[in-house]
Design a protein around this motif. Structure first.
Motif, short mmCIF file in Angstrom:
data_model
loop_
_atom_site.label_atom_id
_atom_site.label_comp_id
_atom_site.label_asym_id
_atom_site.label_seq_id
_atom_site.Cartn_x
_atom_site.Cartn_y
_atom_site.Cartn_z
N LEU A 409 0.83 -1.20 0.00
CA LEU A 409 0.00 0.00 0.00
C LEU A 409 0.87 1.26 0.00
CD1 LEU A 409 -2.82 1.20 0.08
CD2 LEU A 409 -2.77 1.03 2.59
N ALA A 410 1.94 1.23 0.79
CA ALA A 410 2.84 2.39 0.82
C ALA A 410 3.50 2.60 -0.54
CB ALA A 410 3.90 2.19 1.90
N PHE A 411 3.87 1.52 -1.20
CA PHE A 411 4.48 1.61 -2.53
C PHE A 411 3.51 2.26 -3.52
CE2 PHE A 411 5.12 -0.20 -6.77
CZ PHE A 411 6.44 0.14 -7.02
N LEU A 412 2.25 1.85 -3.49
CA LEU A 412 1.26 2.42 -4.41
C LEU A 412 1.05 3.90 -4.11
CD1 LEU A 412 -1.40 -0.46 -4.52
CD2 LEU A 412 0.26 0.17 -6.30
N GLY A 413 1.00 4.27 -2.83
CA GLY A 413 0.86 5.67 -2.47
C GLY A 413 2.04 6.49 -2.93
N ALA A 414 3.26 5.98 -2.71
CA ALA A 414 4.46 6.70 -3.14
C ALA A 414 4.55 6.78 -4.65
CB ALA A 414 5.71 6.01 -2.57
N LEU A 415 4.08 5.74 -5.33
CA LEU A 415 4.09 5.74 -6.79
C LEU A 415 3.17 6.84 -7.33
CD1 LEU A 415 5.57 3.84 -8.82
CD2 LEU A 415 3.39 2.65 -9.11
N LEU A 416 2.00 6.98 -6.71
CA LEU A 416 1.05 8.01 -7.13
C LEU A 416 1.57 9.41 -6.81
CD1 LEU A 416 -1.72 9.00 -8.12
CD2 LEU A 416 -2.60 8.57 -5.80
N PHE A 417 1.96 9.64 -5.56
CA PHE A 417 2.40 10.97 -5.16
C PHE A 417 3.73 11.34 -5.80
CE2 PHE A 417 0.06 10.08 -0.92
CZ PHE A 417 -1.15 10.37 -1.52
N GLY A 418 4.60 10.35 -5.95
CA GLY A 418 5.91 10.62 -6.53
C GLY A 418 5.84 11.07 -7.97
N TRP A 419 4.83 10.59 -8.70
CA TRP A 419 4.70 10.99 -10.11
C TRP A 419 4.57 12.50 -10.24
CZ3 TRP A 419 1.39 13.33 -13.59
CH2 TRP A 419 1.61 13.07 -14.95
N PHE A 420 3.88 13.13 -9.31
CA PHE A 420 3.75 14.59 -9.30
C PHE A 420 4.97 15.25 -8.66
CE2 PHE A 420 -0.63 12.96 -9.20
CZ PHE A 420 -1.18 13.62 -10.30
N ALA A 421 5.45 14.67 -7.55
CA ALA A 421 6.48 15.33 -6.75
C ALA A 421 7.80 15.47 -7.50
CB ALA A 421 6.70 14.57 -5.44
N VAL A 422 8.23 14.45 -8.25
CA VAL A 422 9.55 14.48 -8.87
C VAL A 422 9.64 15.50 -9.99
CG1 VAL A 422 10.02 12.09 -8.24
CG2 VAL A 422 9.01 12.61 -10.47
N ARG A 423 8.53 16.08 -10.39
CA ARG A 423 8.55 17.13 -11.41
C ARG A 423 8.91 18.48 -10.83
NH1 ARG A 423 6.21 12.98 -13.26
NH2 ARG A 423 5.79 12.64 -15.47
N LEU A 424 9.02 18.56 -9.52
CA LEU A 424 9.41 19.80 -8.83
C LEU A 424 10.77 19.60 -8.18
CD1 LEU A 424 5.99 20.63 -7.12
CD2 LEU A 424 6.80 21.36 -9.36
N SER A 425 11.28 20.67 -7.57
CA SER A 425 12.56 20.58 -6.87
C SER A 425 12.56 21.54 -5.70
CB SER A 425 13.73 20.91 -7.82
OG SER A 425 13.61 22.24 -8.31
N GLY A 426 13.53 21.36 -4.80
CA GLY A 426 13.71 22.28 -3.69
C GLY A 426 12.51 22.34 -2.76
N VAL A 427 12.20 23.55 -2.30
CA VAL A 427 11.12 23.76 -1.34
C VAL A 427 9.78 23.37 -1.94
CG1 VAL A 427 9.91 25.51 0.03
CG2 VAL A 427 12.39 25.57 -0.16
N TYR A 428 9.60 23.60 -3.25
CA TYR A 428 8.33 23.28 -3.88
C TYR A 428 8.06 21.78 -3.84
CZ TYR A 428 8.52 28.07 -5.54
OH TYR A 428 8.58 29.44 -5.59
N LEU A 429 9.07 20.98 -4.09
CA LEU A 429 8.93 19.53 -3.99
C LEU A 429 8.60 19.14 -2.55
CD1 LEU A 429 11.20 16.82 -5.55
CD2 LEU A 429 10.64 16.70 -3.14
N ALA A 430 9.33 19.71 -1.60
CA ALA A 430 9.11 19.38 -0.19
C ALA A 430 7.70 19.71 0.24
CB ALA A 430 10.13 20.12 0.69
N MET A 431 7.19 20.86 -0.18
CA MET A 431 5.86 21.28 0.23
C MET A 431 4.77 20.46 -0.45
SD MET A 431 6.42 23.34 2.56
CE MET A 431 4.71 23.75 2.87
N LEU A 432 5.00 19.99 -1.68
CA LEU A 432 4.01 19.13 -2.32
C LEU A 432 3.92 17.80 -1.59
CD1 LEU A 432 1.98 18.83 -4.59
CD2 LEU A 432 3.80 17.94 -6.04
N THR A 433 5.06 17.27 -1.13
CA THR A 433 5.01 16.03 -0.35
C THR A 433 4.27 16.26 0.96
OG1 THR A 433 7.18 16.47 0.68
CG2 THR A 433 7.16 15.19 -1.36
#
Length: 628
Positions: A409-433
């Motif tokens: 379940l954690a893998f599926l959640g990280a797969l979903l959220f990570g698809w959006f998160a890795v398109r950002l960097s720095g503080v913006y990435l941190a805040m999206l997570t």
């Protein structure tokens, strides 16, 4: 609901927006110039509210209330100057995330200091002299003080705009926001500039809190609540943009106010309770804005900032001495159950430390080698814990199946959220997570039929042959050791080197054919899965799981563990998690004000080991080897 009622609720939102703007503008100024992610900014807001309460109730009258608001802002500004001079000035050369660790320690110290001075009870100040009445608007009575708050926000925005646009000090702030190194090269006294800017940001936070003295009670939970909202305001508006902070504050406050206004709505055969969305409305707004416009509404695009401040030596296989040390530590951990009869608590603490180690190691996997700073890693810890607990609750699944469901379940959640998160960097990435983690928290907190809501899920106990404390400890040790070694193996595989290449130089990595976003996405999902294992073990270790497993404080604890040990060393998260877990447990049992004492200890460690404990030890051994 009628149109008049919605408009009236929108007016309430504008009053709240002023407070959000004050604290967001101060945070934006501080970050823009000093590049410090000031977690303690919410504590300054909280302190301003407590001080205003004291002035208003002790002095009374017009002077006590209105003069107390100004005095509270000035006292908080003075404290901000003291913090910058005594603490932050000493660590400006440290990596930015270690500065974040120092400000988190300040949160603990200030919170316990406030509790010692004012007590744990909520404190509601008196009504504002001269503004105690109400004005009839849209057929309803609207508080005069709220009208004042609606006006004071734009007034302060105008003053800040004039200061930044028309004064030399304002030009220096804007120049430092763009290129602070160049400002220093031109002969500007950077130390003085940083101190004054920090004072100004602290003053805005203090005034923002003080103005709420007649609007909301002062309480000890405001620091983390407000800093979360402040970060949302700054990120949604665009880092360093004061008008952006004002616009974001209005949008967020209005969305929350309208959610309250809509209440329960029946759409077809479905019932939607919009009022429950107030718990997560600002994070939903932030997630939507960052996905659609990665740099905020009025922000400017920045270059990728995933790399660490200092260059790192290439990671190398463990030396023979380190392997021998690891073997000795593992043998020592295997021997802990032998002391169960004489010291049963040693196994409880040992299990907690091991779970913390896997949690921190999985976070380090994406923060260090991956360069992705996550403020919401607790989401995957919570998904793992709830994944195991739900398998037991609804399916009566065996322990082995439940522990397999946790990382899945954690893998599926990280797969979903990570698809959006890795398109950002720095503080913006941190805040999206962080936004995604708060969305998960809101779901588990409010979906009572499935997750049990605030009561959580009970009765998640280990089954034979792991139903004894020593047996479960050994199971935890085996899974944690395997997890740590597997994560380390990933880093020495071609995938690990590709992930580091994408962190250090994305353009060069892409030019040789590496799909950087895809690699970081996979790394994000891997880290989430291993974090889910830690969450599943946590559910069985405690026998219960509640929304606290997904709370912001747990994500912050994970970052503290990684940074305390050292971000640029593979043993850092192991050392940091062990030290933090033992310190927290030991200090918690010694005093009721354990948070302040723990914060003081963290501050000492940050000042003594700016590269982390393991990082400092590694540098010392490296210096010994290269010494003539």
């Amino acid at each position: 609901m009628s149109l008049e009622a919605l408009l009236f609720q929108a007016l309430n939102g504008l009053a709240t927006a002023s407070s959000l703007f004050f604290v967001g503008a101060g945070l934006s100024l501080i970050f823009g110039v000093t590049r410090i992610i000031n977690i303690a900014h919410g504590s300054l807001y909280m302190l301003g509210l407590y001080l205003a309460y004291t002035f208003a109730t002790r002095l009374g009258g017009v002077l006590g209330f209105w003069g107390g608001i100004v005095a509270a802002g000035l006292v908080v500004a003075a404290l901000g100057a003291l913090i910058e001079i005594v603490l932050l000035r000493r660590i400006y050369q440290a990596p930015e995330l270690f500065q974040l660790l120092a400000t988190f320690a300040l949160v603990l110290v200030i919170n316990d200091a406030v509790q010692y001075l004012w007590g744990p009870e909520d404190l509601l100040g008196p009504r504002a002299p001269g503004l105690r009445g109400s004005v009839e608007i849209l057929g309803r009575n609207f508080p005069s003080y709220d009208l004042f708050l609606i006006v004071v926000g734009p007034a302060v925005l105008l003053l800040l705009h004039l200061m930044l646009a028309k004064t030399r000090f304002g030009r220096l702030i804007r120049a430092a926001t763009q290129d602070r190194e160049m400002v220093g090269a031109l002969g500007v006294n950077q130390a003085l500039l940083f101190t004054v800017v920090f004072m100004l940001g602290a003053f805005l936070a203090g005034i923002g809190g003080a103005l709420q003295v007649a609007h909301e009670p002062a309480n000890l939970s405001l620091d983390l609540i407000v800093i979360g909202e402040a970060f949302v305001v700054v990120v949604v508006g665009g880092m360093g943009s004061i008008p952006g902070a004002f616009l974001a504050a209005i949008i967020i406050a209005e969305v929350k106010a309208l959610c309250i206004g809509f209440g329960v709505v029946h759409i077809g055969g479905f019932t939607v309770n919009f009022s429950k969305l107030t718990l997560v409305a600002e994070f939903l707004v932030m997630a939507i804005v960052l996905i659609a416009r990665p740099y905020g509404l009025l922000g400017r695009a920045q270059g990728a900032v995933r790399g660490p401040v200092e260059g790192e030596d290439p990671i190398r296989p463990a030396t023979l001495s380190l392997k021998l040390l690891g073997a000795v530590v593992l043998l020592g951990l295997l021997a802990v159950p032998l002391a169960y009869k004489t010291s049963p608590y040693a196994l409880v603490l040992g299990t907690d430390v091991l779970i913390a180690v896997l949690f921190a190691t999985s976070l380090h996997f994406i923060m260090g080698p991956g360069g992705m700073h996550s403020f919401g890693h607790a989401a995957y810890f919570g998904l793992g814990a709830y994944g195991a607990a739900l398998m037991v609750k609804f399916l009566g699944a065996p322990m082995g199946i439940a522990l397999l469901a946790a990382p899945a379940l954690a893998f599926l959640g990280a797969l979903l959220f990570g698809w959006f998160a890795v398109r950002l960097s720095g503080v913006y990435l941190a805040m999206l997570t962080l936004a995604f983690a708060q969305i998960v928290w809101s779901i588990v907190f409010q979906w009572e039929d499935v997750t049990g809501g605030s009561n959580g899920i009970l009765g998640i106990w280990p089954r034979a042959p792991f139903d004894s404390r020593p047996a479960f400890y050994l199971l935890t040790l085996a899974l944690v050791a395997a997890g740590v070694l597997l994560l380390r193996r990933f880093l020495f595989a071609p995938f690990g080197y590709a992930m580091r290449a994408g962190r250090d130089s994305p353009l060069r990595a892409e030019s040789i054919g590496l799909d950087v976003k895809r690699i970081h996405w996979i790394g994000f999902a891997i880290a989430g899965a291993f974090c889910g294992v830690a969450g599943g073990l946590f559910a069985y270790a405690k026998g219960t799981i509640s929304p606290e497993a997904v709370a912001v404080s747990r994500s912050i604890d994970g970052m503290v563990m990684v940074l305390l040990g050292g971000l640029q060393t593979l043993t850092g998260p192991i050392v940091g998690a062990s030290v933090f877990a033992v310190l927290q447990d030991t200090i918690m049992r010694q005093t009721a004000f354990w948070r302040g004492l723990l914060g003081a200890v963290i501050l000492v460690l940050v000042l003594a080991f700016p590269a982390g404990i393991a990082g400092a030890i590694g540098k010392w051994f490296a210096a010994r080897r290269t010494a003539p």
